[in-house]
Design an enzyme around this catalytic site. Structure first.
Site, PDB file in Angstrom:
ATOM      1  N   ARG A 106      45.017  10.349 -14.668  1.00 40.28           N
ATOM      2  CA  ARG A 106      46.295  10.206 -13.933  1.00 40.28           C
ATOM      3  C   ARG A 106      46.368   8.660 -13.011  1.00 40.28           C
ATOM      4  O   ARG A 106      45.287   8.657 -12.506  1.00 40.28           O
ATOM      5  CB  ARG A 106      46.669  11.382 -13.046  1.00 40.28           C
TER       6      ARG A 106
ATOM      7  N   HIS B 187      54.470  11.980 -18.559  1.00 37.86           N
ATOM      8  CA  HIS B 187      53.602  13.066 -18.198  1.00 37.86           C
ATOM      9  C   HIS B 187      53.430  14.164 -19.262  1.00 37.86           C
ATOM     10  O   HIS B 187      54.130  15.155 -19.086  1.00 37.86           O
ATOM     11  CB  HIS B 187      54.079  13.792 -17.070  1.00 37.86           C
TER      12      HIS B 187
ATOM     13  N   LYS C 210      35.479   1.434  -2.810  1.00 38.25           N
ATOM     14  CA  LYS C 210      35.063   0.393  -2.814  1.00 38.25           C
ATOM     15  C   LYS C 210      35.639  -0.946  -3.549  1.00 38.25           C
ATOM     16  O   LYS C 210      35.150  -2.226  -3.656  1.00 38.25           O
ATOM     17  CB  LYS C 210      33.628   0.370  -3.242  1.00 38.25           C
TER      18      LYS C 210
ATOM     19  N   ARG D 191      47.734  21.417  -9.580  1.00 37.13           N
ATOM     20  CA  ARG D 191      47.919  21.898 -11.057  1.00 37.13           C
ATOM     21  C   ARG D 191      47.342  21.329 -12.079  1.00 37.13           C
ATOM     22  O   ARG D 191      46.566  22.019 -12.706  1.00 37.13           O
ATOM     23  CB  ARG D 191      49.438  21.912 -11.202  1.00 37.13           C
ATOM     24  N   THR D 192      47.560  19.864 -12.077  1.00 36.94           N
ATOM     25  CA  THR D 192      47.153  19.300 -13.441  1.00 36.94           C
ATOM     26  C   THR D 192      45.800  19.017 -13.625  1.00 36.94           C
ATOM     27  O   THR D 192      45.231  19.596 -14.575  1.00 36.94           O
ATOM     28  CB  THR D 192      47.806  18.209 -13.655  1.00 36.94           C
TER      29      THR D 192
END
Lengths: 300, 182
Positions: free
Chosen positions: A101, A129, A79, A51-52
């Site tokens: 995020r 959030h 890596k 969603r975000t």
């Protein structure tokens, strides 16, 4: 834009008003305005998200910005590149906004200190959030006409929930009464200091509620022994046809997604007449468009 | 320089101009088939409502009316520091093949109208777009002209022209005054 805690009431209202105006753009046949033409937005996602990430990408594209998605599994993170090195390299490509995020609380703050671009927190660990809280407040305001003096119950794993934390900051700033409920292992000890009522039973938090926000039970945390089984959790904290009757007759049922049907919310409630779960998703695009609009361009 | 504000149009003047513009719109378009009014936020919206009322008084039919906020289409967004507030755009009908009359209070540089035309075209393909303004104060920076003008008002660049309307801020009047120091 790192957290709701930093925002004043006036700033929250500005974002919500701007977002209200952006709703219309998504209903057009040509869902695009030229506002951010030539701007570049990097979505840097170190954690899974549907969603975000999609919402930020659509929001950027509807404003004519170029959006680039980087997810940790397909980038040089595998890596062993550090966040700091990734950030410096991204900065060298001169984007305008970085959306991040990360599983570590404070990662967006670290990034904001390193780069000259605007940084938007799309969720950091169990910290905040902010865009979720803004879209939740937008949904409540659109349906109820106000946020002030509403009784809002937030139920679930409060301790590990950045959604709960951001919402508590925002809703308190906007003058709502907030009650939280969850098993004792999921309630942080210092909760009362945030100015909320704390309950260990779902029923008590639901009593007279105008809005119920159910949080996702993070099934991946089960091995940390914070609850014995999903079935036991559901027996005490699942929102269903019986216990929802304790709330007000016109209660709104919200959930940030993804939902665990039958764990924190019964399917007939998630899909029922009180549910505004999909309105939340629609409003999420508008809120993110509003933030991108307000945060790009001149400094200040 | 005279250092005070002058009223260049009063309530009656505004009303007479709008009545004339309403007739001119009907004359030029030979009636009101496929005609829609789009008011530009904020002053143009009130004038669009007044024009609709006048047209209804003549023809007995209310034409569709939409509201357009042009902020997202401005050409100076990346130059200004504080982002302007965005108003709602409300156009509840298709503009395909319609005759659109854009309504604004003051025509000045033409940049607002350029933005408005870009916005309208995102809503469909109108058959034509016309422009009605209460005041044309000159100083165009783009090749744009109005089809219907209430009053041509020669003004200096160092003057402010404002259209006050009862719906917005008290009295119906058009005022010209030296630019206020920022």
């Amino acid at each position: 834009m790192l957290g709701i805690r930093d925002l004043s009431r006036e700033e929250i209202i500005l974002v919500l008003d701007t977002a209200d105006s952006f709703i219309e753009v998504s209903t057009r046949e040509i869902k695009k305005v030229p506002t951010l033409r030539g701007k570049t937005i990097v979505n840097l996602f170190y954690e899974a998200s549907t969603r975000t990430r999609t919402s930020f990408e659509i929001a950027g594209k509807r404003l004519s910005a170029d959006t680039i998605n980087i997810s940790s599994t397909t980038s040089s993170v595998v890596k062993g590149e550090t966040l700091i090195d990734t950030a410096r390299n991204l900065e060298a490509m001169n984007p305008d906004v970085i959306v991040i995020r990360h599983s570590a609380a404070g990662a967006p703050h670290l990034l904001a200190g390193l780069v000259k671009q605007s940084v938007i927190n799309a969720g950091d660990g169990a910290h905040e959030h902010p865009t979720q809280a803004l879209l939740d407040m937008m949904t409540i305001r659109a349906k109820k006409g106000r946020i002030e003096n509403l009784r809002i119950a937030i139920v679930g794993d409060i301790a590990h929930s950045r959604v709960a934390r951001s919402n508590i900051y925002g809703l308190k700033t906007m003058g709502a009464q907030v009650a939280v409920a969850g098993p004792a292992t999921m309630l942080p000890r210092d909760m009362e200091h945030m100015g909320v009522e704390v309950h260990s039973s779902l029923e008590k938090a639901l009593a007279g509620a105008d809005v119920v926000m159910m949080l996702r039970i993070q099934i991946e945390r089960q091995h940390q022994n914070i609850f014995p089984s999903l079935r036991e959790y559901a027996r005490h904290f699942c929102l269903n046809r019986q216990n929802i009757a304790l709330a007000k007759q016109d209660v709104l049922v919200m959930h940030p997604g993804p939902i665990n049907r039958g764990v924190e919310i019964a399917p007939e409630i998630a899909d029922g007449p009180f549910s505004v779960i999909l309105n939340q998703v629609t409003n999420g695009v508008a809120v993110r468009m509003a933030l991108l609009y307000l945060l790009t361009g001149g400094k200040g | 320089m005279k250092n005070k504000k002058r009223i260049v149009m009063d309530a009656e003047g505004i009303d007479r101009s709008l009545t004339r513009i309403a007739y001119e719109i009907l004359e030029k378009n030979k009636g009101l088939n496929d005609l829609v009014l789009i008011g530009i936020r904020t002053g143009g919206v009130y004038l669009a409502y007044r024009l609709r009322k006048k047209i209804a008084a003549i023809e007995g039919i209310e034409v569709p009316l939409g509201i357009l906020d042009i902020t997202l289409y401005r050409d100076d967004l990346s130059r200004i520091n504080k982002k302007p507030r965005i108003g709602k755009t409300e156009i509840a009908f298709s503009l395909d093949n319609m005759k659109v009359v854009l309504v604004d209070d003051v025509l000045f540089t033409g940049r607002t109208i350029r933005a408005a035309m870009d916005a309208l075209i995102d809503f469909g393909r109108p058959r034509l777009i016309q422009l009605a303004v209460l005041i044309d104060r000159g100083h165009r920076e783009l090749p744009i002209r109005a089809d219907f003008v209430g009053k041509n008002l020669p003004s200096s660049l160092w003057e402010d022209v404002s259209v006050n309307l009862t719906e917005k801020n008290g009295a119906d009047e058009v005022v010209i005054e030296p630019e206020t120091e920022e």
